[in-house]
Design a protein around this motif. Structure first.
Motif, mmCIF file in Angstrom:
data_model
loop_
_atom_site.group_PDB
_atom_site.id
_atom_site.type_symbol
_atom_site.label_atom_id
_atom_site.label_comp_id
_atom_site.label_asym_id
_atom_site.label_seq_id
_atom_site.Cartn_x
_atom_site.Cartn_y
_atom_site.Cartn_z
ATOM 1 N N ILE A 117 0.769 -1.195 -0.189
ATOM 2 C CA ILE A 117 -0.100 -0.182 -0.006
ATOM 3 C C ILE A 117 0.851 1.236 -0.073
ATOM 4 N N ASN A 118 1.961 1.254 0.405
ATOM 5 C CA ASN A 118 2.871 2.617 0.564
ATOM 6 C C ASN A 118 3.525 2.847 -0.810
ATOM 7 N N PRO A 119 3.157 4.074 -1.247
ATOM 8 C CA PRO A 119 3.813 4.326 -2.483
ATOM 9 C C PRO A 119 5.069 4.191 -2.769
ATOM 10 N N ASP A 120 5.964 4.581 -1.698
ATOM 11 C CA ASP A 120 7.371 4.872 -1.831
ATOM 12 C C ASP A 120 8.106 3.446 -1.977
ATOM 13 N N ALA A 121 7.439 2.471 -1.111
ATOM 14 C CA ALA A 121 7.701 1.065 -1.163
ATOM 15 C C ALA A 121 7.481 0.670 -2.501
ATOM 16 N N GLN A 122 6.417 1.003 -3.011
ATOM 17 C CA GLN A 122 5.918 0.595 -4.265
ATOM 18 C C GLN A 122 7.037 0.677 -5.167
ATOM 19 N N LEU A 123 7.484 2.025 -5.391
ATOM 20 C CA LEU A 123 8.434 2.523 -6.045
ATOM 21 C C LEU A 123 9.633 1.921 -6.148
ATOM 22 N N VAL A 124 10.366 1.647 -4.919
ATOM 23 C CA VAL A 124 11.457 0.794 -4.898
ATOM 24 C C VAL A 124 11.157 -0.566 -5.250
ATOM 25 N N TYR A 125 10.219 -1.325 -5.201
ATOM 26 C CA TYR A 125 9.718 -2.589 -5.033
ATOM 27 C C TYR A 125 10.123 -2.829 -6.885
#
Length: 248
Positions: A39-47
């Motif tokens: 759900i976290n957009p920053d984590a999504q980006l890194v993933y």
């Protein structure tokens, strides 16, 4: 070569996926991540940068799953963490475990691996873990948990986590044991590795530090001064110690 399809829920930046894929390669198995969710957009980006795979968002909006054999989930830990308020299932984040149960009901995988903080084991006098165990076993899965320290697995980090493991319609016997690892000191225990591979030299923080890092990574003067007061200007007293951030 056999391919194992897996799902990566509460994926963060992909730590569980990275470990799972590495373990599979060591057994000459191919893997395919058929769905990830974070759900976290920053984590999504890194993933996405790490795996060229953009996770779906809120798990509560997922109502169907592709076929898969393994389900990975590092469900929210703040509800059970020593650093949090330890409200457990009384915290909205704690109830997200039941979203995993809901998805398991949709398409039962052959096995699952969940990860959480060690506080999950003792939370509410062990009743929280018993609730999770009951939910899992009622769905036909075995249930085992292990407390493991990352320092025992070639990582320069003294970090204990609990891993919950279950297999559908089976009663597995594991050659793995819970091991809290070293205390907050220079000592290090690597006996856990003897179950899987020859003992190796421990990895330390010094092994991964870069030479001449950018000054932007330096600790702030305020933080350094606060530490100086605690250790009476003798920073050697901090060697082998961990600093815990008690948020709030």
């Amino acid at each position: 070569m056999k391919t194992i399809r897996f799902i990566d829920l509460f994926s963060g930046i992909g730590g569980m996926r990275l470990a799972f894929e590495s373990a599979a390669r060591s057994l000459n198995l191919e893997t395919e991540c058929v769905l990830s969710s974070e759900i976290n957009p920053d984590a999504q980006l890194v993933y996405q940068k790490n795996f060229a795979d953009t996770p779906l968002g809120d798990i509560r909006l997922i109502d169907k799953l592709p076929e898969h054999e393994i389900l990975l989930a590092g469900f929210p830990c703040q509800s059970f963490s020593y650093a949090g308020k330890k409200e457990g299932f009384g915290d909205t984040r704690g109830t997200l475990f039941f979203e995993i149960a809901r998805l398991i009901d949709i398409f039962k995988p052959q096995a699952f691996i969940f990860e959480n903080v060690r506080g999950l084991v003792s939370h509410d006098g062990g009743r929280t873990l018993e609730t999770i165990k009951g939910e899992i076993k009622s769905r036909g899965y075995s249930f085992d948990y292990f407390l493991l320290n990352s320092s025992n697995f070639s990582l320069p980090q003294n970090r204990v986590r609990v891993y919950l493991v279950g297999i559908l319609n089976a009663s597995p016997q594991f050659n793995l044991i819970s091991d809290l690892g070293p205390k907050d000191s220079h000592s290090s225990s690597h006996q856990q590795l003897s179950f899987f591979s020859p003992l190796s030299q421990p990895v330390t923080v010094a092994d991964i530090l870069e030479d001449n890092p950018d000054p932007k990574y330096d600790c702030s003067p305020e933080f350094v001064n606060a530490l100086k007061q605690i250790v009476n200007n003798d920073f050697s007293r901090l060697h082998g110690r961990r600093l815990i951030d008690y948020r709030g």
